[in-house]
Design a protein around this motif. Structure first.
Motif, mmCIF file in Angstrom:
data_model
loop_
_atom_site.group_PDB
_atom_site.id
_atom_site.type_symbol
_atom_site.label_atom_id
_atom_site.label_comp_id
_atom_site.label_asym_id
_atom_site.label_seq_id
_atom_site.Cartn_x
_atom_site.Cartn_y
_atom_site.Cartn_z
ATOM 1 N N SER A 109 0.824 -1.199 -0.008
ATOM 2 C CA SER A 109 0.069 0.176 -0.067
ATOM 3 C C SER A 109 0.744 1.350 -0.020
ATOM 4 N N CYS A 131 -5.100 0.836 2.185
ATOM 5 C CA CYS A 131 -4.647 2.046 3.283
ATOM 6 C C CYS A 131 -5.687 2.082 4.364
ATOM 7 N N HIS A 139 4.621 2.835 6.637
ATOM 8 C CA HIS A 139 3.723 3.347 5.627
ATOM 9 C C HIS A 139 3.505 4.796 5.766
ATOM 10 N N CYS A 182 2.968 8.141 3.221
ATOM 11 C CA CYS A 182 1.306 8.387 2.761
ATOM 12 C C CYS A 182 0.642 9.265 3.675
ATOM 13 N N CYS A 196 -2.736 8.839 5.035
ATOM 14 C CA CYS A 196 -2.933 7.816 6.042
ATOM 15 C C CYS A 196 -2.619 8.800 7.214
#
Ligand SMILES: [Zn+2]
Lengths: 194, 87
Positions: B4, B16, B39, B43, B46
């Motif tokens: 992701s 996500c 992550h 991102c 997120c």
């Protein structure tokens, strides 16, 4: 909960289980009951019924297992059977509880909620509580079970008698509705969002 | 867990959000948690959503606990239980 294995408790043990494993959850139970009924007398009755029922069926409770989930389940069932029918809350609609929920277009919209952490933290009054209370009962319930009481999906599925996938999609939707409510409040309070 | 790390691919956003919810609700394994932590550095959606969700969850916990069960109710339940016991 799944199987009817009857425990053999002495009268003394029953009291001990009741006091040591059931009574510690009374504040959570009362809060749940109040947020379901919005009435102190109804909440009192609901909690009392739940505890008496739990005691009556104490032999189907296995010592040391999840008493809290068991109690919440009894309370939720009593609420549905005894209170929800007579309450003025209309039967609720379309939850969009499709298991393919995460594939829907709505997901994109939710990635950028028009609500900021700072805005939330400025809400020092009853806004959060009021926003929670304004949700439909099924959405309110999953937020209470998950965010307030810390139940896991699997426990929630057992308490609510719904599949885990439904727990997750309902919770997801409930949180978005809650955020929508809160950004409405924020606008009323004159915050500038995003 | 699906990869992701590419939020510009709409197909990946789905995982996500799904991942985020698992993390938030304590339903993720240690490995998934680590993956998600990494992550978050990559991102932004997120990262923002996660912070908001955590803040909201914390606020719900502190603001929606109520005042506890009335003492009369506690006493009433206890006395009903002891009355039900054979002496
Ligand atoms: Zn992401």
């Amino acid at each position: 909960m799944e199987e009817e294995i009857r425990q053999n408790y002495s009268e003394e043990e029953k009291l001990k289980v009741f006091h040591d494993e059931f009574m510690p959850h009374i504040n959570s139970m009362y809060n749940f009951a109040y947020r379901l009924t919005f009435d102190e007398d109804d909440a009192n009755d609901l909690v009392q019924d739940t505890y008496l029922k739990a005691f009556r069926f104490i032999e189907s409770f296995e010592k040391g297992t999840n008493a809290k989930a068991w109690l919440f389940r009894i309370l939720k069932n009593s609420f549905i059977n005894d209170y929800r029918k007579k309450s003025k809350e209309p039967a609720k609609i379309d939850y969009q509880e499709v298991e393919t929920y995460y594939n829907s277009d709505e997901v994109d919209r939710q990635i950028t909620p028009d609500l900021r952490v700072e805005t939330l933290q400025d809400m020092i009054g009853d806004e959060i509580s009021n926003a929670l209370n304004a949700l439909d009962v099924d959405f309110r319930t999953v937020i209470i079970l998950s965010d307030l009481e810390g139940f896991k999906y699997e426990e929630m599925a057992k308490i609510l008698d719904i599949p885990i996938g439904t727990v997750r999609s309902r919770l997801h939707r409930a949180r978005n509705l809650l955020k929508e409510k809160l950004s409405e409040y924020a606008k009323q309070m004159g915050y500038k969002n995003s | 867990m699906p990869d992701s790390t590419n939020p510009s691919n709409p197909g990946k956003k789905v995982s996500c959000m799904e991942m985020l919810q698992h993390i938030l609700d304590g339903d993720a394994t240690a490995e998934q948690q680590q993956h998600f932590k990494d992550h978050l550095d990559e991102c932004m959606p997120c990262f923002k959503t996660y912070n908001l969700e955590v803040a909201l969850k914390t606020l719900i916990k502190t603001k929606c606990n109520g005042n506890g069960a009335p003492q009369e109710l506690i006493e009433r339940i206890k006395s009903q239980i002891s009355q039900n016991m054979p002496r």
